[in-house]
Write a protein that holds these residues in place. Structure first.
Motif, PDB file in Angstrom:
ATOM      1  N   VAL A 136       0.829  -1.207   0.000  1.00  0.00           N
ATOM      2  CA  VAL A 136       0.000   0.000   0.000  1.00  0.00           C
ATOM      3  C   VAL A 136       0.865   1.259   0.000  1.00  0.00           C
ATOM      4  O   VAL A 136       0.480   2.280  -0.583  1.00  0.00           O
ATOM      5  CB  VAL A 136      -1.001   0.006   1.179  1.00  0.00           C
ATOM      6  CG1 VAL A 136      -0.292   0.165   2.515  1.00  0.00           C
ATOM      7  CG2 VAL A 136      -2.034   1.100   1.026  1.00  0.00           C
ATOM      8  N   CYS A 137       2.047   1.203   0.604  1.00  0.00           N
ATOM      9  CA  CYS A 137       2.929   2.372   0.669  1.00  0.00           C
ATOM     10  C   CYS A 137       3.438   2.723  -0.732  1.00  0.00           C
ATOM     11  O   CYS A 137       3.490   3.902  -1.107  1.00  0.00           O
ATOM     12  CB  CYS A 137       4.100   2.098   1.602  1.00  0.00           C
ATOM     13  SG  CYS A 137       3.565   1.825   3.309  1.00  0.00           S
ATOM     14  N   ALA A 138       3.792   1.711  -1.520  1.00  0.00           N
ATOM     15  CA  ALA A 138       4.254   1.953  -2.888  1.00  0.00           C
ATOM     16  C   ALA A 138       3.090   2.416  -3.764  1.00  0.00           C
ATOM     17  O   ALA A 138       3.236   3.337  -4.581  1.00  0.00           O
ATOM     18  CB  ALA A 138       4.882   0.690  -3.458  1.00  0.00           C
ATOM     19  N   GLN A 139       1.916   1.793  -3.580  1.00  0.00           N
ATOM     20  CA  GLN A 139       0.736   2.153  -4.383  1.00  0.00           C
ATOM     21  C   GLN A 139       0.346   3.611  -4.183  1.00  0.00           C
ATOM     22  O   GLN A 139      -0.069   4.282  -5.121  1.00  0.00           O
ATOM     23  CB  GLN A 139      -0.452   1.264  -4.020  1.00  0.00           C
ATOM     24  CG  GLN A 139      -0.300  -0.175  -4.408  1.00  0.00           C
ATOM     25  CD  GLN A 139      -1.359  -1.055  -3.731  1.00  0.00           C
ATOM     26  OE1 GLN A 139      -2.164  -0.603  -2.945  1.00  0.00           O
ATOM     27  NE2 GLN A 139      -1.321  -2.352  -4.059  1.00  0.00           N
ATOM     28  N   LYS A 140       0.465   4.112  -2.969  1.00  0.00           N
ATOM     29  CA  LYS A 140       0.046   5.484  -2.675  1.00  0.00           C
ATOM     30  C   LYS A 140       1.212   6.468  -2.696  1.00  0.00           C
ATOM     31  O   LYS A 140       1.029   7.642  -2.434  1.00  0.00           O
ATOM     32  CB  LYS A 140      -0.672   5.543  -1.318  1.00  0.00           C
ATOM     33  CG  LYS A 140      -2.002   4.782  -1.349  1.00  0.00           C
ATOM     34  CD  LYS A 140      -2.898   5.187  -0.216  1.00  0.00           C
ATOM     35  CE  LYS A 140      -4.235   4.469  -0.337  1.00  0.00           C
ATOM     36  NZ  LYS A 140      -5.262   5.064   0.468  1.00  0.00           N
TER      37      LYS A 140
END
Length: 189
Positions: A136-140
């Motif tokens: 989720v950190c990379a996605q956002k």
């Protein structure tokens, strides 16, 4: 009629009239005394009744004050217990294992993080490196500050639009606002 008889008659009539006046005065005095005694008794009864009503009123007020004070003390004790429950919950959140912490952080970031937010971890947060590797950190496109904050575990998101306090203390405070009445009912049946 002789003068002596006239004088005797006048004295006799005066004596009778004086006796009649004295008797009449005594009767009126007795009646006034009886009326005064009756009025005094009635006033005494009224004063006694008023006094009893005042005593009852004072007693009821003090009893109501005592009940209110007891309710306040009980409520304060219940608040203390609820606060202790949330303090224990905070300790348990800070002490969570890696898997549970990562799962919770993933859910929080998915729900609250916006593209480009900067994540600040608490000074006592143990799994910062692991959270940084969550998909989720990379996605956002989240950024991670090296600086640590003095917050009650968890993290804080700083964004261009708004900041979001996701510290464990803030999350529990929000939960407490919503659910403390329900918790109190369950604890104090």
């Amino acid at each position: 009629m002789s003068i002596q008889k006239v004088v005797d008659k006048i004295l006799s009539d005066a004596n009778e009239e004086a006796t009649s006046i004295v008797c009449s005065a005594q009767e009126r005095a007795a009646k006034m005394l009886a009326d005064s005694s009756l009025r005094a008794e009635k006033m005494r009864e009224e004063v006694e009744k008023d006094s009893l009503e005042k005593v009852e009123s004072i007693f009821e007020k003090r009893a109501a004050d005592a009940r209110l004070e007891c309710a306040k003390i009980l409520l304060e004790e219940k608040r203390t217990v609820v606060d202790a429950v949330y303090a224990l919950a905070l300790q348990k959140l800070v002490a969570l294992g890696e898997e549970d912490t990562l799962c919770m952080c993933k859910n929080l970031l998915e729900e609250y993080a916006e593209t480009g937010d900067t994540v600040y971890f608490a000074q006592n947060f143990k799994y910062a490196a692991e959270v940084e590797r969550l998909p989720v950190c990379a996605q956002k496109g989240l950024r991670f500050a090296k600086e640590r904050l003095s917050i009650d575990g968890g993290m804080k998101l700083v964004g261009s639009i708004a900041d979001k306090d996701l510290s464990f203390g803030a999350l529990l405070a929000s939960d407490k606002d919503k659910y403390q009445a329900t918790l109190a009912k369950a604890l104090f049946k």
